[in-house]
Enzyme design. Structure first.
Site, PDB file in Angstrom:
ATOM      1  N   ASP A  44       0.852  -1.188   0.000  1.00  0.00           N
ATOM      2  CA  ASP A  44       0.000   0.000   0.000  1.00  0.00           C
ATOM      3  C   ASP A  44       0.887   1.237   0.000  1.00  0.00           C
ATOM      4  OD1 ASP A  44      -2.245  -1.547   0.098  1.00  0.00           O
ATOM      5  OD2 ASP A  44      -2.626  -1.266   2.239  1.00  0.00           O
ATOM      6  N   SER A  58      -9.269  10.293 -13.079  1.00  0.00           N
ATOM      7  CA  SER A  58     -10.697   9.916 -13.069  1.00  0.00           C
ATOM      8  C   SER A  58     -11.057   9.015 -11.886  1.00  0.00           C
ATOM      9  CB  SER A  58     -11.087   9.202 -14.371  1.00  0.00           C
ATOM     10  OG  SER A  58     -10.565   9.864 -15.480  1.00  0.00           O
ATOM     11  N   ASP A 156     -11.747  12.437   4.706  1.00  0.00           N
ATOM     12  CA  ASP A 156     -12.072  11.131   5.292  1.00  0.00           C
ATOM     13  C   ASP A 156     -12.075  10.022   4.245  1.00  0.00           C
ATOM     14  OD1 ASP A 156     -12.441  12.461   7.600  1.00  0.00           O
ATOM     15  OD2 ASP A 156     -14.627  12.357   7.625  1.00  0.00           O
ATOM     16  N   ASP A 326     -11.084  -5.934   6.689  1.00  0.00           N
ATOM     17  CA  ASP A 326      -9.909  -6.792   6.909  1.00  0.00           C
ATOM     18  C   ASP A 326      -9.640  -6.935   8.399  1.00  0.00           C
ATOM     19  OD1 ASP A 326      -9.638  -6.789   4.163  1.00  0.00           O
ATOM     20  OD2 ASP A 326      -8.000  -5.341   4.130  1.00  0.00           O
TER      21      ASP A 326
END
Length: 371
Positions: A44, A58, A156, A326
């Site tokens: 990540d 987009s 957020d 998760d």
């Protein structure tokens, strides 16, 4: 699923047992590699970005997509233009990591298999897994780079763009079938694979699922995303007869019900119908667990539906809800592997999710405050 923990009765101890430290006894109950996960390991890459960046590629502010050609340059630009943080990610790896964090000791209760590239990002993934005390065994190949997931944060919201790359290259015969790796599979008693891996290696999933079923161990899976229920439903339904615990959220449950012609939109009815689907190992009744964000969690057992309210949280304390699913699974798995009652597994799941949504990415404090 009753707890085996000796809480009620305290049998008289022999002199030898009296001297054994409590931590040593706890370690005897939990040993390494009892929890096995297999999935798409992604690095990540998290950064706070601006609206111009989202518009350029987009992206919707809150979404989860697979990268297309038009997103190729996004990853490099993210690293060059913004302050980034790296976290070992991918749904299954996140859940194994959270389970290990909840368990704490011993280390390496959680095992993880997946495919990475022989590159800098692959090295970071290895390092991050080691820091989380997960016993990660990656299949390393040099055809594709390590998979990445850009987490583009605005306020957020978090827009996720996953480039599976190497994660898509996992090969049963090159990794899972190797004797030293299969021995790790055999050591486990609880197995978890997110539905995302159905797009990568159905044969690997089936080999693990059949092993769990034959040995009367727990095989758990997640619906993971509406697109899995829609476009990979044939693969999903090949695995379904082996699933002991099925996870999902309300939108995934709705997509699953539609594809399976359940003819209901009621989440409790969907859970009941999913619970009653054919099952190979009849020694265990399937358990279906559906989360609904801030609304109650639904659990379908053979003869009843149970509901569990989630922990209350002030909306202003919520930083990032994306890792909640998760984390929920990770907490639940930590209970399963310790043979806790199901209501305790849900309590651990709600606690984990509550901690993770207060932070960016699927990250956590050093130790859990969970009793």
């Amino acid at each position: 699923m009753a707890s085996d923990e000796p809480k009620a009765k305290k049998p008289k101890l022999s002199e030898d047992e009296k001297t054994e430290s409590p931590s040593k006894k706890a370690a005897a109950e939990l040993s390494s590699n009892l929890l096995f996960g297999m999935g798409n390991p992604l690095l990540d890459i998290c950064a706070v970005v601006d609206k111009d960046f989202l518009d350029k590629y987009s992206l919707k502010p809150n979404d989860q997509i697979l990268a297309e050609d038009k997103h190729k340059a996004l990853f490099d630009e993210l690293v060059k233009k913004f302050k980034v943080e790296y976290h070992a990610g991918g749904a299954t790896q996140n859940s194994i990591k959270i389970a290990q964090w909840m368990i704490q000791e011993p280390h390496k209760v959680g095992t993880f298999f997946g495919c990475i590239g022989k590159d800098k990002f692959g090295e970071i993934l290895k390092q991050k897994a080691a820091e989380a005390h997960v016993d990660a065994h990656y299949y390393e190949q040099d055809q594709e780079p390590t998979g990445t997931c850009a987490a583009c944060i605005t306020g957020d919201n978090r827009s996720l763009v996953a480039n599976l790359a190497a994660a898509n290259c996992y090969k049963k015969e090159k990794h899972l079938d190797l004797e030293k790796n299969w021995e790790l599979v055999e050591k486990a008693k609880v197995y978890y694979i997110a539905g995302f891996f159905l797009t990568v290696s159905l044969e690997s999933i089936l080999k693990v699922a059949k092993h769990a079923s034959e040995k009367n161990k727990l095989f758990c899976m997640n619906l993971s995303a509406p697109f899995i229920c829609q476009f990979f439903k044939d693969n999903l339904m090949q695995v379904m007869p082996y699933i002991d615990v099925l996870f999902g959220n309300e939108s995934e449950a709705a997509a699953f019900a539609k594809e399976q012609d359940f003819e209901t939109k009621d989440i409790k009815e969907i859970a009941k119908k999913a619970q009653a689907l054919p099952k190979v190992n009849t020694k265990r009744q399937r358990i279906v667990v559906f989360t609904q964000g801030k609304d109650e969690t639904i659990m379908a057992l053979s003869d009843k539906i149970e509901t569990f309210p989630v922990l209350k949280i002030d909306p202003k304390d919520i930083v990032d809800t994306n890792g909640a699913g998760d984390a929920f699974v990770g907490g639940f798995l930590s209970g399963l592997v310790q043979e806790k009652p199901l209501d305790q597994c849900v309590r651990a799941a709600h606690y984990s999710a509550n901690v993770i949504i207060r932070r960016a990415g699927c990250t956590f404090p050093e130790k859990p405050d969970f009793k």
